[in-house]
Write a protein that holds these residues in place. Structure first.
Motif, PDB file in Angstrom:
ATOM      1  N   GLU A   1       0.831  -1.211   0.000  1.00 24.49           N
ATOM      2  CA  GLU A   1       0.000   0.000   0.000  1.00 24.49           C
ATOM      3  C   GLU A   1       0.866   1.262   0.000  1.00 24.49           C
ATOM      4  N   GLU A   2       1.955   1.229   0.747  1.00 23.46           N
ATOM      5  CA  GLU A   2       2.852   2.383   0.817  1.00 23.46           C
ATOM      6  C   GLU A   2       3.518   2.650  -0.528  1.00 23.46           C
ATOM      7  N   LEU A   3       3.973   1.572  -1.197  1.00 19.55           N
ATOM      8  CA  LEU A   3       4.587   1.715  -2.508  1.00 19.55           C
ATOM      9  C   LEU A   3       3.603   2.273  -3.516  1.00 19.55           C
ATOM     10  N   MET A   4       2.414   1.722  -3.551  1.00 21.22           N
ATOM     11  CA  MET A   4       1.434   2.161  -4.532  1.00 21.22           C
ATOM     12  C   MET A   4       1.052   3.620  -4.319  1.00 21.22           C
ATOM     13  N   LEU A   5       0.908   4.031  -3.072  1.00 11.91           N
ATOM     14  CA  LEU A   5       0.576   5.414  -2.768  1.00 11.91           C
ATOM     15  C   LEU A   5       1.697   6.346  -3.223  1.00 11.91           C
ATOM     16  N   ALA A   6       2.955   5.944  -2.939  1.00  9.93           N
ATOM     17  CA  ALA A   6       4.102   6.760  -3.334  1.00  9.93           C
ATOM     18  C   ALA A   6       4.186   6.884  -4.851  1.00  9.93           C
ATOM     19  N   ALA A   7       3.914   5.791  -5.565  1.00 12.52           N
ATOM     20  CA  ALA A   7       3.989   5.804  -7.021  1.00 12.52           C
ATOM     21  C   ALA A   7       2.921   6.710  -7.626  1.00 12.52           C
ATOM     22  N   ILE A   8       1.705   6.590  -7.128  1.00 13.14           N
ATOM     23  CA  ILE A   8       0.614   7.408  -7.661  1.00 13.14           C
ATOM     24  C   ILE A   8       0.847   8.886  -7.343  1.00 13.14           C
ATOM     25  N   GLU A   9       1.318   9.173  -6.139  1.00 12.03           N
ATOM     26  CA  GLU A   9       1.591  10.561  -5.771  1.00 12.03           C
ATOM     27  C   GLU A   9       2.707  11.157  -6.626  1.00 12.03           C
ATOM     28  N   ALA A  10       3.641  10.300  -7.066  1.00  7.64           N
ATOM     29  CA  ALA A  10       4.747  10.769  -7.898  1.00  7.64           C
ATOM     30  C   ALA A  10       4.328  11.003  -9.347  1.00  7.64           C
ATOM     31  N   GLY A  11       3.134  10.502  -9.721  1.00  6.36           N
ATOM     32  CA  GLY A  11       2.647  10.730 -11.074  1.00  6.36           C
ATOM     33  C   GLY A  11       2.451   9.484 -11.912  1.00  6.36           C
ATOM     34  N   ALA A  12       2.545   8.298 -11.302  1.00 11.07           N
ATOM     35  CA  ALA A  12       2.347   7.058 -12.055  1.00 11.07           C
ATOM     36  C   ALA A  12       0.886   6.912 -12.479  1.00 11.07           C
ATOM     37  N   ASP A  13       0.679   6.268 -13.622  1.00 11.84           N
ATOM     38  CA  ASP A  13      -0.678   5.999 -14.097  1.00 11.84           C
ATOM     39  C   ASP A  13      -1.275   4.784 -13.397  1.00 11.84           C
ATOM     40  N   GLU A  14      -0.448   3.764 -13.203  1.00 14.18           N
ATOM     41  CA  GLU A  14      -0.912   2.515 -12.594  1.00 14.18           C
ATOM     42  C   GLU A  14       0.194   1.917 -11.743  1.00 14.18           C
ATOM     43  N   CYS A  15      -0.216   1.199 -10.707  1.00 14.40           N
ATOM     44  CA  CYS A  15       0.720   0.422  -9.898  1.00 14.40           C
ATOM     45  C   CYS A  15      -0.025  -0.810  -9.419  1.00 14.40           C
ATOM     46  N   GLU A  16       0.427  -1.989  -9.856  1.00 15.54           N
ATOM     47  CA  GLU A  16      -0.261  -3.224  -9.507  1.00 15.54           C
ATOM     48  C   GLU A  16       0.739  -4.309  -9.151  1.00 15.54           C
ATOM     49  N   ALA A  17       0.287  -5.227  -8.324  1.00 17.39           N
ATOM     50  CA  ALA A  17       1.111  -6.365  -7.925  1.00 17.39           C
ATOM     51  C   ALA A  17       0.687  -7.584  -8.729  1.00 17.39           C
ATOM     52  N   GLU A  18       1.690  -8.291  -9.261  1.00 19.88           N
ATOM     53  CA  GLU A  18       1.392  -9.492 -10.044  1.00 19.88           C
ATOM     54  C   GLU A  18       2.581 -10.427  -9.995  1.00 19.88           C
ATOM     55  N   ASP A  19       2.319 -11.697  -9.729  1.00 19.25           N
ATOM     56  CA  ASP A  19       3.381 -12.693  -9.616  1.00 19.25           C
ATOM     57  C   ASP A  19       4.428 -12.223  -8.616  1.00 19.25           C
ATOM     58  N   ASP A  20       5.679 -12.109  -9.047  1.00 18.86           N
ATOM     59  CA  ASP A  20       6.765 -11.771  -8.127  1.00 18.86           C
ATOM     60  C   ASP A  20       7.164 -10.298  -8.177  1.00 18.86           C
ATOM     61  N   TYR A  21       6.358  -9.471  -8.850  1.00 17.30           N
ATOM     62  CA  TYR A  21       6.758  -8.084  -9.053  1.00 17.30           C
ATOM     63  C   TYR A  21       5.632  -7.105  -8.762  1.00 17.30           C
ATOM     64  N   PHE A  22       6.050  -5.881  -8.468  1.00 15.81           N
ATOM     65  CA  PHE A  22       5.163  -4.729  -8.529  1.00 15.81           C
ATOM     66  C   PHE A  22       5.436  -4.046  -9.859  1.00 15.81           C
ATOM     67  N   TYR A  23       4.372  -3.757 -10.608  1.00 13.53           N
ATOM     68  CA  TYR A  23       4.504  -3.131 -11.906  1.00 13.53           C
ATOM     69  C   TYR A  23       3.967  -1.709 -11.828  1.00 13.53           C
ATOM     70  N   ILE A  24       4.778  -0.756 -12.233  1.00 14.49           N
ATOM     71  CA  ILE A  24       4.385   0.647 -12.218  1.00 14.49           C
ATOM     72  C   ILE A  24       4.443   1.174 -13.645  1.00 14.49           C
ATOM     73  N   LEU A  25       3.350   1.752 -14.116  1.00 16.11           N
ATOM     74  CA  LEU A  25       3.292   2.335 -15.449  1.00 16.11           C
ATOM     75  C   LEU A  25       3.165   3.842 -15.354  1.00 16.11           C
ATOM     76  N   THR A  26       3.868   4.543 -16.250  1.00 18.19           N
ATOM     77  CA  THR A  26       3.796   5.998 -16.287  1.00 18.19           C
ATOM     78  C   THR A  26       3.636   6.460 -17.729  1.00 18.19           C
ATOM     79  N   ALA A  27       3.208   7.703 -17.901  1.00 20.85           N
ATOM     80  CA  ALA A  27       3.325   8.336 -19.213  1.00 20.85           C
ATOM     81  C   ALA A  27       4.812   8.509 -19.495  1.00 20.85           C
ATOM     82  N   PRO A  28       5.238   8.429 -20.763  1.00 18.10           N
ATOM     83  CA  PRO A  28       6.670   8.550 -21.067  1.00 18.10           C
ATOM     84  C   PRO A  28       7.307   9.804 -20.479  1.00 18.10           C
ATOM     85  N   GLU A  29       6.580  10.915 -20.519  1.00 17.28           N
ATOM     86  CA  GLU A  29       7.142  12.170 -20.022  1.00 17.28           C
ATOM     87  C   GLU A  29       7.221  12.224 -18.498  1.00 17.28           C
ATOM     88  N   GLU A  30       6.527  11.315 -17.815  1.00 13.61           N
ATOM     89  CA  GLU A  30       6.566  11.273 -16.350  1.00 13.61           C
ATOM     90  C   GLU A  30       7.531  10.218 -15.825  1.00 13.61           C
TER      91      GLU A  30
END
Length: 250
Positions: free
Chosen positions: A151-180
């Protein structure tokens, strides 16, 4: 999220680690060389170089190798010239394939890439035939560990400007716009270690293939990635562990 519906499939192909690393070193060295020739040696002002260095360090390329490549590129005023080219086409079964190449001989690259498509049941198409099926995104992968609070990671990622942050398998995946991408990466890098950090192409939908087509598609991807001129291969082919075992291990 079912399977890897939005993310690259984790590579399951069994290959020589030494040979694989040699290929990675070659491709990243070419990217660093081209970045320096295009925008200079300062990664603070050369975004392309900064991203190439991020990839190189993620692959544990020695600093000596990186520095030699930068010095060579900065001092080589009349040597090799690399040209960026993209190729688009369809793999066996209609899977979309998008290839990025960096070459000093575009005729050689075009012939080799066309041959790979034809040999493995695909077709090289015209520019634009599949690129619309992919979204250009910044992608950050962080390995799951017991000391990471999701929860802390996802909140930090979204606050930083990430579009998505999800957990899957062995990783957390964070997606951003290219400019972000750079902004989000800098906001998180002091607290988290990235398994991968890059601007990439994410397929909008996935193609599931028959076993026959899946086997050919794996061979096509291998052939393209084995080409020294090819920097990246993107596709929308989705394969399950069970299907992979069937087509690779019999």
């Amino acid at each position: 999220m079912a399977g890897h519906s939005k993310w690259h499939n984790i590579k399951r192909r069994k290959e020589s680690q030494d040979a694989k690393r040699a290929k990675i070193f070659t491709k990243l060295s070419k990217e660093i060389f081209a970045a320096v020739r295009e925008g200079g040696t300062d990664p603070q002002t050369n975004l392309r170089l900064r991203m190439a260095l991020t990839k190189a360090r993620a692959e544990n390329i020695p600093n000596d190798n990186i520095e030699r490549t930068i010095k060579k590129a900065a001092g080589d005023t009349g040597g090799v010239q690399y040209e960026e080219i993209t190729y688009e086409g369809y793999g066996p079964g209609g899977a979309a394939v998008f290839v990025q190449a960096l070459t000093d001989n575009k005729n050689r690259s075009a012939a080799d890439i066309r041959h790979a498509f034809t040999k493995h049941g695909g077709n090289l198409g015209e520019d634009g035939c599949v690129s619309f099926l992919f979204d250009k995104k910044g992608q950050l992968l962080i390995s799951k560990t017991s000391d990471i609070d999701e929860e802390e990671l996802m909140l930090a990622a979204i606050e930083a400007g990430a579009d998505e942050c999800e957990a899957e398998d062995d990783y957390f995946y964070i997606l951003t716009a290219p400019e972000e991408f750079e902004h989000v990466k800098k906001a998180l890098e002091n607290d988290y270690h990235f398994s991968k950090a890059e601007v990439t192409m994410i397929p909008q939908t996935n193609a599931e293939l028959t076993d026959e087509h899946a086997e050919k598609m794996l061979k096509l991807i291998d052939a393209l990635e084995d080409n020294d001129d090819v920097q990246s291969v993107y596709h929308n082919f989705k394969i399950s562990d069970e299907q992979y075992d069937r087509v690779v291990n019999g």
